[in-house]
Design an enzyme around this catalytic site. Structure first.
Site, PDB file in Angstrom:
ATOM      1  N   GLU A  80       4.204 -39.662 -45.032  1.00  0.00           N
ATOM      2  CA  GLU A  80       2.919 -40.121 -45.552  1.00  0.00           C
ATOM      3  C   GLU A  80       2.687 -39.486 -46.930  1.00  0.00           C
ATOM      4  O   GLU A  80       3.042 -38.324 -47.143  1.00  0.00           O
ATOM      5  CB  GLU A  80       1.805 -39.679 -44.595  1.00  0.00           C
ATOM      6  N   LYS A 179      -3.388 -47.423 -41.819  1.00  0.00           N
ATOM      7  CA  LYS A 179      -3.842 -46.265 -41.033  1.00  0.00           C
ATOM      8  C   LYS A 179      -5.306 -46.433 -40.623  1.00  0.00           C
ATOM      9  O   LYS A 179      -6.154 -46.790 -41.445  1.00  0.00           O
ATOM     10  CB  LYS A 179      -3.672 -44.990 -41.861  1.00  0.00           C
ATOM     11  N   CYS A 211       0.114 -40.071 -38.915  1.00  0.00           N
ATOM     12  CA  CYS A 211      -0.528 -38.755 -38.907  1.00  0.00           C
ATOM     13  C   CYS A 211      -1.682 -38.618 -37.911  1.00  0.00           C
ATOM     14  O   CYS A 211      -1.435 -38.585 -36.718  1.00  0.00           O
ATOM     15  CB  CYS A 211      -0.968 -38.380 -40.329  1.00  0.00           C
TER      16      CYS A 211
END
Ligand SMILES: *[C@@H]1O[C@H](CO)[C@@H](O)[C@H](O)[C@H]1NC(C)=O
Ligand SMILES: *[C@@H]1O[C@H](CO)[C@@H](O)[C@H](O)[C@H]1NC(C)=O
Ligand SMILES: *[C@@H]1O[C@H](CO)[C@@H](O)[C@H](O)[C@H]1NC(C)=O
Ligand SMILES: *[C@@H]1O[C@H](CO)[C@@H](O)[C@H](O)[C@H]1NC(C)=O
Ligand SMILES: *[C@@H]1O[C@H](CO)[C@@H](O)[C@H](O)[C@H]1NC(C)=O
Ligand SMILES: *[C@@H]1O[C@H](CO)[C@@H](O)[C@H](O)[C@H]1NC(C)=O
Ligand SMILES: *[C@@H]1O[C@H](CO)[C@@H](O)[C@H](O)[C@H]1NC(C)=O
Ligand SMILES: *[C@@H]1O[C@H](CO)[C@@H](O)[C@H](O)[C@H]1NC(C)=O
Ligand SMILES: *[C@@H]1O[C@H](CO)[C@@H](O)[C@H](O)[C@H]1NC(C)=O
Ligand SMILES: *[C@@H]1O[C@H](CO)[C@@H](O)[C@H](O)[C@H]1NC(C)=O
Length: 514
Positions: A80, A179, A211
């Site tokens: 990321e 995301k 994440c």
């Protein structure tokens, strides 16, 4: 007989045809990248300067991709924020963004770079996948124009998303994921709903998230439980937090708890405690990397099962509360005390003796530990802890945690604080808890931040036990439970919708300006 053997051959032939090109195992690669960061600025840089910086980062990723392909890897995951870092406003990130179309358009940017406007980053990534004949996952920024007539449309006329893209061996865009659970990222917008992004290959079915998403039910759990993916691709920019949430510790535990392969590429940035990548299989970590000493990137490669669920090594189904709810609890300790791990208030009890059976409870949640130390070190203190409740400052995620951990010093007020070294080994330990959730992730972290592959297992009654001889020196052993249905969700107040929050803030700002 001719007929039956003929039929058999047909059947065998049919089976072979069905499985043509399908692989039992494949080689996976992840790359931990030390991002070249842009200079601090409050004024947006030009699109050319933004591209220049991203190309410098892609130059490094390119070397990793080529190396992975040379070693016969089928797929590589990069981290990321790997192209430009993380410190931006909505305005300063804008020159880094490209409009990324839906994969359904069937696009090979490397062959047709101008089909969807200015797309130099997508083109280069696509060519890297195509030229090296390898699947490539990269994280970049997507911008989607919207109409100012739409009340959720930001003032600059674009939604901005933290996005993963995947290109196949032909350079075709096969997946795009925005995301959902942002973590302090004012430069990006939250998509309307969690996206469930999967794609199929000859070496298994893949799912994607990013994440902070790993702490929540959607899309993470749904991809595994309902879409039955074999392998999760997981780019991260993860800051390690001891004692429960270092990257290698939590990610390896999630892979084991969920029974999937997890390919983790973390960003490398020592001063922010960002390091820790790995390739984790359901029964054990395959390879991992944790490095707080250098500023270097690192490639990891490992062979993994294409369909771990049908592999003989696949772990048995676990009832996480079976043991803990059926035994007669050990005598509850008199000297239980309160302590904190980060902001969460645990109940702790000390492991006074060389060996023992302990129970510690918080509310109705109880944790049991049986243990025998090889030798009790004079200057080391261990405790058993229990926590059930909403976690942290934001208090949105419901956690249930049983943990045995080393205190920072022999002063019990330091239990739960970060500590990185230990000497005490355990001949045996067995940890269990009366979990109300089926989502429990088993962690074992050893001295100097090491994992313990092949040296512990979870029994089908939910006990986390060591195996294959005495343990290495222990920092943390934990059963980390997430009870998603008890998470705090805003009700009809409206602020659950980030777009509405945004609108409220801009209205307030307008009023202030007036
Ligand atoms: C940052 O600024 C320095 C000095 O102005 C310049 O040499 C360098 O190229 C800049 N770096 C980036 C990534 O723009
Ligand atoms: C990929 O190959 C094309 C030609 O097939 C070449 O123009 C391009 O430079 C190569 N790109 C990379 C990143 O290797
Ligand atoms: C506003 O944009 C959102 C997100 O793109 C979309 O779902 C919605 O339908 C739009 N509303 C209107 C009135 O166009
Ligand atoms: C992958 O294959 C399965 C059947 O094996 C199918 O149900 C699923 O829709 C496919 N997924 C994608 C994204 O093509
Ligand atoms: C990094 O970790 C150490 C020890 O766990 C902690 O003291 C420090 O505050 C962390 N740094 C950051 C930037 O979070
Ligand atoms: C787990 O085991 C406990 C105790 O035997 C039992 O009450 C419970 O129903 C089991 N849970 C599941 C999901 O099977
Ligand atoms: C254990 O936790 C509960 C709930 O937080 C608390 O009320 C109780 O006082 C704690 N026990 C001890 C001994 O600290
Ligand atoms: C712990 O309990 C087990 C049986 O459950 C017993 O065999 C063992 O002796 C106990 N250990 C200690 C140190 O009390
Ligand atoms: C333990 O630490 C606390 C606060 O950190 C301190 O007040 C206390 O005096 C210490 N106890 C001992 C025995 O050193
Ligand atoms: C058991 O432990 C030994 C030494 O720690 C190690 O070499 C061996 O690979 C382990 N066996 C298994 C099955 O994990």
């Amino acid at each position: 007989m001719i007929t039956s053997s003929f039929l058999t051959s047909v059947a065998v032939f049919a089976l072979i045809t069905l499985h043509v090109g399908a692989l039992d195992t494949f080689i996976a690669a992840v790359y931990e990248h030390a991002v070249i960061l842009p200079n601090k600025t409050e004024i947006p840089v030009s699109q050319d300067d933004a591209l220049h910086l991203m190309n410098k980062n892609i130059d490094i990723l390119e070397r990793a991709i080529k190396q992975a392909a040379e070693q016969k890897a089928r797929i590589i995951v990069t981290p990321e924020d790997a192209l430009y870092g993380w410190k931006f406003t909505r305005e300063t990130v804008f020159p880094y963004l490209e409009d990324i179309p839906d994969p359904q358009v069937n696009w090979i940017p490397c062959q047709n770079p101008h089909r969807f406007g200015h797309a130099p980053v997508q083109t280069r990534l696509s060519c890297l996948a195509k030229n090296n004949s390898i699947y490539v996952l990269a994280n970049m920024g997507d911008k989607k124009p919207c109409s100012s007539l739409n009340s959720t449309c930001p003032p600059n006329g674009y939604y901005q998303y933290n996005t993963n893209v995947v290109y196949d061996t032909e350079g075709k865009l096969v997946a795009r994921y925005h995301k959902y659970h942002l973590y302090s990222e004012p430069q990006f917008d939250v998509p309307e709903k969690p996206e469930l992004v999967t794609f199929n290959t000859t070496f298994g079915r893949f799912g994607i998230f990013t994440c902070f998403d790993i702490f929540f039910h959607d899309p993470a759990i749904t991809l595994v439980k309902d879409f039955h993916v074999d392998t999760i691709l997981f780019p991260a920019a993860w800051m390690n937090v001891l004692p429960l949430l270092t990257a290698i510790e939590f990610h390896s535990a999630w892979a084991m708890g969920m029974g999937v392969n997890l390919l983790v590429a973390n960003t490398h940035h020592v001063s922010l405690n960002m390091t820790g990548s790995g390739i984790y299989a359901p029964n054990s970590p395959k390879v991992y990397h944790y490095d707080m000493k250098t500023e270097l990137g690192k490639i990891l490669l490992s062979e993994v099962d294409s369909h771990p669920r049908v592999s003989p090594a696949y772990p048995i189904a676990v009832n996480w509360s079976a043991y803990a709810t059926t035994i007669k609890p050990f005598p509850v300790q008199k000297n239980t005390f309160r302590g904190f791990i980060s902001r969460d208030e645990f109940n702790f009890t000390e492991l006074f003796e060389n060996a023992g059976n302990l129970t510690v409870c918080q509310k109705e949640f109880c944790c049991h530990l049986s243990y025998r130390m090889l030798k009790k070190e004079e200057n080391e203190v261990y405790v058993l802890g229990a926590f059930t409740g909403l976690h942290g400052r934001r208090r949105r995620e419901y956690w249930q945690v049983c943990t045995m951990l080393k205190c920072k010093t022999t002063n019990l007020t330091t239990c739960g604080r970060p500590v990185q070294t230990a000497f005490t080994r355990f001949e045996m330990f067995s940890l269990s808890g009366t979990f109300g959730t089926e989502y429990v992730f088993p962690e074992v972290l050893l001295t100097e931040i090491h994992l313990s592959p092949g040296k512990f297992e979870v029994l089908k009654d939910g006990r986390l036990v060591n195996k294959n001889g005495s343990s290495g020196p222990v920092l943390t052993v934990a059963l980390f439970g997430r009870w998603y249905t008890k998470d705090y969700v805003y009700n009809s107040c409206g602020t659950c919708n980030p777009a509405v929050t945004y609108l409220l803030i801009s209205t307030v700002l307008m009023i202030v300006a007036l």
